[in-house]
Enzyme design. Structure first.
Site, PDB file in Angstrom:
ATOM      1  N   ARG A 152      52.346  28.110  23.944  1.00  0.00           N
ATOM      2  CA  ARG A 152      53.509  27.401  23.358  1.00  0.00           C
ATOM      3  C   ARG A 152      54.826  28.120  23.772  1.00  0.00           C
ATOM      4  NH1 ARG A 152      49.950  24.026  23.331  1.00  0.00           N
ATOM      5  NH2 ARG A 152      49.580  22.481  21.790  1.00  0.00           N
TER       6      ARG A 152
ATOM      7  N   SER B  42      52.095  18.168  16.685  1.00  0.00           N
ATOM      8  CA  SER B  42      51.644  19.451  15.833  1.00  0.00           C
ATOM      9  C   SER B  42      53.230  19.939  15.582  1.00  0.00           C
ATOM     10  CB  SER B  42      51.064  20.527  16.511  1.00  0.00           C
ATOM     11  OG  SER B  42      49.942  20.077  17.124  1.00  0.00           O
TER      12      SER B  42
ATOM     13  N   GLU C 169      56.133  24.494  15.482  1.00  0.00           N
ATOM     14  CA  GLU C 169      56.273  24.751  16.775  1.00  0.00           C
ATOM     15  C   GLU C 169      57.635  23.810  16.979  1.00  0.00           C
ATOM     16  OE1 GLU C 169      53.090  22.572  18.352  1.00  0.00           O
ATOM     17  OE2 GLU C 169      53.931  22.457  20.562  1.00  0.00           O
TER      18      GLU C 169
HETATM   19  N1  EPU Z   1      41.166  20.662  11.415  1.00  0.00           N
HETATM   20  C1  EPU Z   1      41.072  20.577  10.289  1.00  0.00           C
HETATM   21  N2  EPU Z   1      41.836  19.703   9.480  1.00  0.00           N
HETATM   22  C2  EPU Z   1      42.900  19.062  10.085  1.00  0.00           C
HETATM   23  C3  EPU Z   1      43.274  19.479  11.457  1.00  0.00           C
HETATM   24  C4  EPU Z   1      42.351  20.243  12.066  1.00  0.00           C
HETATM   25  O1  EPU Z   1      39.961  20.930   9.436  1.00  0.00           O
HETATM   26  O2  EPU Z   1      43.499  18.114   9.468  1.00  0.00           O
HETATM   27  C5  EPU Z   1      40.345  21.675  12.263  1.00  0.00           C
HETATM   28  C6  EPU Z   1      39.587  20.968  13.129  1.00  0.00           C
HETATM   29  O3  EPU Z   1      38.506  20.502  12.526  1.00  0.00           O
HETATM   30  C7  EPU Z   1      39.233  21.999  14.209  1.00  0.00           C
HETATM   31  C8  EPU Z   1      40.556  22.844  14.219  1.00  0.00           C
HETATM   32  O4  EPU Z   1      41.328  22.559  13.003  1.00  0.00           O
HETATM   33  O5  EPU Z   1      38.182  22.621  13.839  1.00  0.00           O
HETATM   34  C9  EPU Z   1      41.520  22.490  15.466  1.00  0.00           C
HETATM   35  O6  EPU Z   1      41.896  20.980  15.390  1.00  0.00           O
HETATM   36  P1  EPU Z   1      42.251  20.197  16.543  1.00  0.00           P
HETATM   37  O7  EPU Z   1      41.191  20.202  17.701  1.00  0.00           O
HETATM   38  O8  EPU Z   1      42.613  18.901  16.247  1.00  0.00           O
HETATM   39  O9  EPU Z   1      43.399  20.979  17.272  1.00  0.00           O
HETATM   40  P2  EPU Z   1      44.720  21.680  16.684  1.00  0.00           P
HETATM   41  O10 EPU Z   1      44.621  23.149  16.622  1.00  0.00           O
HETATM   42  O11 EPU Z   1      44.940  21.054  15.403  1.00  0.00           O
HETATM   43  C10 EPU Z   1      45.807  21.879  18.848  1.00  0.00           C
HETATM   44  C11 EPU Z   1      47.392  21.633  19.518  1.00  0.00           C
HETATM   45  C12 EPU Z   1      47.478  20.102  19.612  1.00  0.00           C
HETATM   46  C13 EPU Z   1      46.183  19.739  20.668  1.00  0.00           C
HETATM   47  C14 EPU Z   1      44.859  20.059  20.263  1.00  0.00           C
HETATM   48  C15 EPU Z   1      43.819  19.855  21.104  1.00  0.00           C
HETATM   49  C16 EPU Z   1      48.795  23.316  18.707  1.00  0.00           C
HETATM   50  C17 EPU Z   1      49.991  23.469  17.676  1.00  0.00           C
HETATM   51  N3  EPU Z   1      48.434  22.141  18.660  1.00  0.00           N
HETATM   52  O12 EPU Z   1      45.845  21.358  17.515  1.00  0.00           O
HETATM   53  O13 EPU Z   1      48.873  19.985  20.327  1.00  0.00           O
HETATM   54  O14 EPU Z   1      46.419  18.442  21.068  1.00  0.00           O
HETATM   55  O15 EPU Z   1      45.100  21.549  19.735  1.00  0.00           O
HETATM   56  O16 EPU Z   1      44.009  20.893  22.202  1.00  0.00           O
HETATM   57  O17 EPU Z   1      48.139  24.385  19.238  1.00  0.00           O
HETATM   58  C18 EPU Z   1      51.067  19.549  19.854  1.00  0.00           C
HETATM   59  O18 EPU Z   1      51.217  20.730  20.536  1.00  0.00           O
HETATM   60  O19 EPU Z   1      51.955  18.631  19.389  1.00  0.00           O
HETATM   61  C19 EPU Z   1      49.418  18.914  19.782  1.00  0.00           C
HETATM   62  C20 EPU Z   1      49.231  17.659  19.532  1.00  0.00           C
END
Ligand code: EPU
Length: 349
Positions: free
Chosen positions: A164, A249, A345
């Protein structure tokens, strides 16, 4: 097209109702140059270049000039065996561009499907999802210097891409350039990226087979059904900004030293993590926010989304300050429970 004293509500996905003194929507580079040349008090008038406003939080009215790019060319500039370079206008909505690529069998961006925002912003923010980042496919970024209207092209190696992150977010460069087009490298060969947790499971649920041996009743994997699957995952977790204002996010996932993670893991054995390199790991902020009990909770007119704790939402009529108050309360909780500082972010204006 030029507007004065205009509401920016349609120009930010959080749906914050602030006003800009002046807004110019430009269709080509010449129009942008004319606006720059005609600007009075060059240093006195603040200028803000926005994309689809999917990564912005307005804290108050904007007493300056807001620029919005509407350049929408799409040209094949080079073909080299299976690989091709496309020059794409910064005003394209990224997901429309990806849909066009998949339709034309130009592959590589499927995993970024349904991310809101424009192509210009994709190069600034280095958007990423499901194991793919924009920078993986970017060749160069064509810009106009907002100080004097001159053209400048940044090769990918000059963009300082990271998670990012890009040079366009660094002090001294931030706000200086308007991205007018991006060169993306795509391939005629479909090489699916399926390693990110959740993608394979979702394909299986949709009866899409990743192996050449397709069981009866299943479909073979294609770029189109991978794109549809990714869109399905995002729709399940992320609220539609047209219904519930949000900026995807809200926080970045913090990168911490592996030694610190090992200590935390003894206290929180379920803490998920992604390896960054030998010394660092990335921890999902959404998981920590949920552990702190914030998922689905409100503070005034701002709330934490009930299906993805990394997303803050405007329940209706929230101001930028309402969102910041919630942001700060969450940061304080995460710091006190895990000893980790999480950072937004989203850009505060
Ligand atoms: N998780 C939780 N609770 C929640 C959310 C997430 O326990 O409420 C856990 C999930 O179970 C998983 C981990 O956190 O083990 C990661 O969750 P997820 O795959 O949903 O991804 P994220 O880390 O929350 C990032 C990006 C997203 C992108 C997804 C998929 C960032 C800041 N965000 O989210 O990007 O779509 O991975 O690759 O890196 C964005 O930047 O706007 C965005 C949506």
């Amino acid at each position: 097209m030029e507007y004065t004293d205009v509401s920016l509500k349609p120009y930010n996905t959080f749906g914050i109702d602030v006003r800009a003194r002046r807004l110019v929507v430009y269709d080509d580079i010449e129009e942008l140059r004319r606006v720059i040349a005609a600007r009075e008090g060059l240093d006195a008038t603040p200028v803000l270049h926005i994309g689809s406003g999917s990564n912005l939080l307005f804290l108050g009215d904007y007493e300056g000039l807001v620029l919005y790019c509407n350049i929408r060319n799409l040209d094949v500039v080079r073909e080299d065996g299976d690989s091709m370079i496309l020059n794409v206008g910064a005003g394209w909505i990224m997901d429309d561009f990806i849909a066009e690529c998949v339709r034309n069998r130009w592959y590589g961006l499927e995993n970024l499907s349904h991310i809101p925002g424009q192509v210009g912003a994709s190069a600034v923010q280095n958007i990423g999802a499901y194991g793919v980042e924009a920078a993986d496919n970017i060749v160069s970024v064509h810009c106009v210097d907002l100080n004097d209207g001159s053209a400048r092209t940044f090769l990918k190696t000059e963009c300082n891409y990271g998670y990012r992150h890009s040079i366009f977010k660094e002090d001294g460069v931030r706000g200086r350039y308007a991205v007018v087009s991006v060169d993306y490298r795509l391939s005629r060969k479909f090489v699916p990226r399926l390693e990110y947790g959740g993608v394979l499971k979702a394909l299986e649920e949709n009866h899409i087979s990743v192996s050449a041996d397709v069981p009866p009743g299943w479909r073979p994997l294609t770029a189109q059904n991978l794109r549809e699957t990714i869109i399905g995952i995002r729709r399940q977790k992320l609220p539609d900004p047209k219904i519930l204002g949000n900026a995807g996010s809200f926080f970045m996932n913090p990168v911490i030293p592996k030694a610190q993670f090992d200590v935390l893991r003894t206290e929180f054995p379920d803490m998920p993590s992604y390896v960054v390199d030998e010394e660092r790991v990335k921890v999902p902020a959404g998981w920590m926010i949920e552990q702190c009990g914030w998922k689905g909770r409100s503070l005034g007119r701002a709330a934490v989304h009930d299906r993805q704790a990394l997303v803050l939402v405007n329940k209706g009529g929230a101001t930028g300050k309402d969102i910041v108050a919630l942001c700060e309360a969450i940061r304080a909780s995460v710091l006190s429970r895990f000893g980790i500082t999480i950072s937004p972010e989203v850009n505060f204006i």
